[in-house]
Write a protein that holds these residues in place. Structure first.
Motif, short mmCIF file in Angstrom:
data_model
loop_
_atom_site.label_atom_id
_atom_site.label_comp_id
_atom_site.label_asym_id
_atom_site.label_seq_id
_atom_site.Cartn_x
_atom_site.Cartn_y
_atom_site.Cartn_z
N ARG A 289 -45.47 57.59 -64.46
CA ARG A 289 -44.93 57.10 -63.18
C ARG A 289 -43.41 57.07 -63.19
NH1 ARG A 289 -49.35 52.44 -61.82
NH2 ARG A 289 -51.10 53.89 -61.60
N GLU B 6 -43.35 50.81 -55.12
CA GLU B 6 -44.67 51.30 -54.76
C GLU B 6 -45.27 52.24 -55.81
OE1 GLU B 6 -46.47 50.29 -52.07
OE2 GLU B 6 -44.85 48.86 -51.83
N THR B 7 -44.43 52.99 -56.50
CA THR B 7 -44.92 54.00 -57.43
C THR B 7 -45.11 53.45 -58.84
OG1 THR B 7 -43.75 55.70 -56.17
CG2 THR B 7 -44.46 56.30 -58.39
N ALA C 74 -48.04 50.49 -59.34
CA ALA C 74 -49.20 50.65 -58.47
C ALA C 74 -50.45 50.28 -59.28
CB ALA C 74 -49.28 52.09 -57.97
N GLU C 75 -51.60 50.51 -58.69
CA GLU C 75 -52.86 50.15 -59.32
C GLU C 75 -52.99 50.77 -60.71
OE1 GLU C 75 -57.60 50.44 -58.41
OE2 GLU C 75 -56.18 50.35 -56.75
N GLY C 76 -53.44 49.96 -61.65
CA GLY C 76 -53.62 50.43 -63.01
C GLY C 76 -52.50 50.02 -63.95
N GLY D 229 -49.68 46.94 -63.94
CA GLY D 229 -49.01 45.80 -63.34
C GLY D 229 -47.88 45.31 -64.23
#
Length: 181
Positions: A72, A132-133, A136-138, A140
């Motif tokens: 990310r 946001e990037t 994101a989910e996965g 934290g």
């Protein structure tokens, strides 16, 4: 942020002693007797706030979190380089977190670029994209904090050579800029 400083934490525990001396000078010996107890309680609390020990099976979780951060982070840096038209040099995303385990994570993120490692002044859109990037989910902030505490490494860096940004990413950034205009 004040909880980050051991000097402030220990000072807060001992601060009532001079106040007690000023208010009731005849209690000087009692207040001096309290100081080691207050410091011991502070150190005991700090010992329960700071350390995090690795559990069995944590190696896979650590590797997964760090892989997600690298992936990310490179995505974020690619979008920034393409959006700004940066063609050469190295961009570095720096993620630094507090070292206190039982408090909500304090995360500072910066992007450095150029030969001298200058911190880039991010636009509001870039800041939003990072928020946001990156987490994101996965992935934290709490998961990254746990990994940082287990490895005793509060700062992570992800780097990208601007010359490695694909033409596709640059065209997508140009299309986005044209759509905004």
């Amino acid at each position: 942020m004040a909880a980050e400083s051991a000097m402030l934490r220990n000072g807060a525990a001992v601060a009532p002693i001079p106040a007690a001396v000023l208010v009731a000078p005849d209690l000087v010996t009692a207040s001096l007797a309290l100081s080691p107890i207050l410091l011991f309680l502070t150190l005991f609390a700090e010992g329960n706030l700071v350390p995090v020990r690795a559990r069995s099976g944590d190696e896979d979780q650590v590797a997964r979190v760090l892989d997600l951060l690298r992936l990310r982070g490179r995505t974020v840096l690619t979008k920034i380089a393409a959006g700004r038209g940066i063609l050469a040099g190295r961009l570095t995303l720096v993620v630094e977190q507090s070292s206190l385990a039982r408090l909500p994570p304090i995360t500072l993120i910066s992007v450095q670029g150029g030969a001298e490692g200058r911190v880039l002044d991010l636009t509001a859109e870039e800041q939003h994209m990072i928020r946001e990037t990156l987490f994101a989910e996965g992935l934290g902030e709490a998961a990254l904090l746990r990994v940082n505490l287990v490895e005793k490494k509060p700062m992570r860096e992800v780097s990208l050579e601007a010359s490695s940004v694909s033409a596709h990413a640059r065209l997508a950034a140009m299309a986005k800029a044209i759509a905004r205009a």
